[in-house]
Design a protein around this motif. Structure first.
Motif, PDB file in Angstrom:
ATOM      1  N   ALA A  95      -0.191  -1.843  38.243  1.00  0.00           N
ATOM      2  CA  ALA A  95      -0.609  -2.302  39.570  1.00  0.00           C
ATOM      3  C   ALA A  95      -2.104  -2.562  39.609  1.00  0.00           C
ATOM      4  O   ALA A  95      -2.562  -3.559  40.190  1.00  0.00           O
ATOM      5  N   SER A  96      -2.892  -1.690  39.023  1.00  0.00           N
ATOM      6  CA  SER A  96      -4.346  -1.874  38.993  1.00  0.00           C
ATOM      7  C   SER A  96      -4.709  -3.158  38.257  1.00  0.00           C
ATOM      8  O   SER A  96      -5.625  -3.883  38.666  1.00  0.00           O
ATOM      9  N   SER A  97      -3.981  -3.437  37.167  1.00  0.00           N
ATOM     10  CA  SER A  97      -4.248  -4.656  36.409  1.00  0.00           C
ATOM     11  C   SER A  97      -3.931  -5.901  37.234  1.00  0.00           C
ATOM     12  O   SER A  97      -4.716  -6.865  37.252  1.00  0.00           O
ATOM     13  N   GLU A  98      -2.801  -5.884  37.948  1.00  0.00           N
ATOM     14  CA  GLU A  98      -2.433  -7.032  38.781  1.00  0.00           C
ATOM     15  C   GLU A  98      -3.429  -7.219  39.923  1.00  0.00           C
ATOM     16  O   GLU A  98      -3.829  -8.343  40.242  1.00  0.00           O
ATOM     17  N   PHE A  99      -3.849  -6.125  40.527  1.00  0.00           N
ATOM     18  CA  PHE A  99      -4.811  -6.199  41.630  1.00  0.00           C
ATOM     19  C   PHE A  99      -6.149  -6.756  41.139  1.00  0.00           C
ATOM     20  O   PHE A  99      -6.753  -7.617  41.783  1.00  0.00           O
ATOM     21  N   ASP A 103       5.726  -5.766  43.366  1.00  0.00           N
ATOM     22  CA  ASP A 103       6.751  -6.554  42.681  1.00  0.00           C
ATOM     23  C   ASP A 103       6.282  -6.960  41.286  1.00  0.00           C
ATOM     24  O   ASP A 103       7.037  -6.853  40.310  1.00  0.00           O
ATOM     25  N   LEU A 104       5.042  -7.442  41.194  1.00  0.00           N
ATOM     26  CA  LEU A 104       4.516  -7.890  39.913  1.00  0.00           C
ATOM     27  C   LEU A 104       4.399  -6.742  38.918  1.00  0.00           C
ATOM     28  O   LEU A 104       4.707  -6.893  37.732  1.00  0.00           O
ATOM     29  N   ALA A 105       3.951  -5.577  39.413  1.00  0.00           N
ATOM     30  CA  ALA A 105       3.802  -4.422  38.532  1.00  0.00           C
ATOM     31  C   ALA A 105       5.160  -3.947  38.016  1.00  0.00           C
ATOM     32  O   ALA A 105       5.296  -3.611  36.829  1.00  0.00           O
TER      33      ALA A 105
END
Length: 222
Positions: free
Chosen positions: A44-48, A58-60
């Motif tokens: 999630a941190s990477s997607e953000f 959803d992406l994470a």
């Protein structure tokens, strides 16, 4: 003469990214314990950090190979919103609240989900700094900025006229247009790398002036 300083909360007094990553950690822990899904926080941190907004969960999950599951995502959102955040004031915000609390009326006006915003204020330990606090969501979603409802409510609580109030926020898409229409003075805090530092808006939405640190407030008021 300005008699009241009214502050926005997110990205004005503290970095909203801290809340986001704090929430990711809380969801990560819940997923590991409840669903044996590991690695969510990092994904999630990477997607953000890559710019995802609104669909980070959803992406994470897809990155982790988890099939789309709206029920699971709704539960994750509940955990995210309900968690007790680990957040801190910007250094210049801590200075400003200390510096001006003795000589001016201070107010807090923030929108967002009511209990989420209340938990942020509690985590920061700043409630006692303000003569008035207005959480827009107390009056419903229709009272979120740029509605005039919260601006008028806090002005009345602070017992000031519009031209005696200075609103300090970071998001020109919603923070200043109504305040200006009501006769308030407005100031955008535009920190390097801020979420809305480069946003382009019509003149009607622009603040009267821009600062890059709340330490500049003293000079502005002089």
């Amino acid at each position: 003469m300005i008699r009241a300083l009214v502050f926005d909360l997110d990205d004005t007094l503290f970095p909203e990214r801290e809340f986001v990553h704090s929430g990711f950690r809380a969801v990560d822990e819940w997923l590991r314990n409840a669903r044996s899904i590991c690695g969510f926080g990092e994904a999630a941190s990477s997607e953000f950090s890559a710019g995802a907004r609104g669909n980070v969960f959803d992406l994470a999950l897809r990155r982790l190979g988890v099939a789309d599951d709206p029920v699971l995502v709704r539960k994750m959102v509940e955990v995210y919103r309900a968690h007790v955040p680990t957040i801190h004031l910007f250094e210049d915000a801590a200075w400003a609240l200390d510096h001006f609390s003795g000589g001016m009326q201070l107010g807090l006006l923030t929108d967002g989900y009511l209990e989420v915003q209340r938990r942020k204020v509690d985590a920061l330990g700043i409630a006692d700094r303000f003569a008035a606090m207005v959480f827009c969501d107390e009056a419903g979603r229709e009272a979120w900025k740029p509605s005039a409802i919260p601006y008028e409510k806090i002005r009345i609580q602070l017992q000031c006229c519009g031209n005696e109030c200075l609103y300090i926020g970071d998001n020109p898409s919603k923070d200043f247009v109504t305040a200006k229409a009501l006769g308030w003075c407005t100031l955008q805090i535009c920190r390097p790398g801020g979420e809305y530092a480069a946003i382009q808006v019509p003149l009607s939405h622009q603040a009267d002036a821009i600062i890059h640190s709340l330490a500049e407030l003293a000079d502005v008021l002089r």
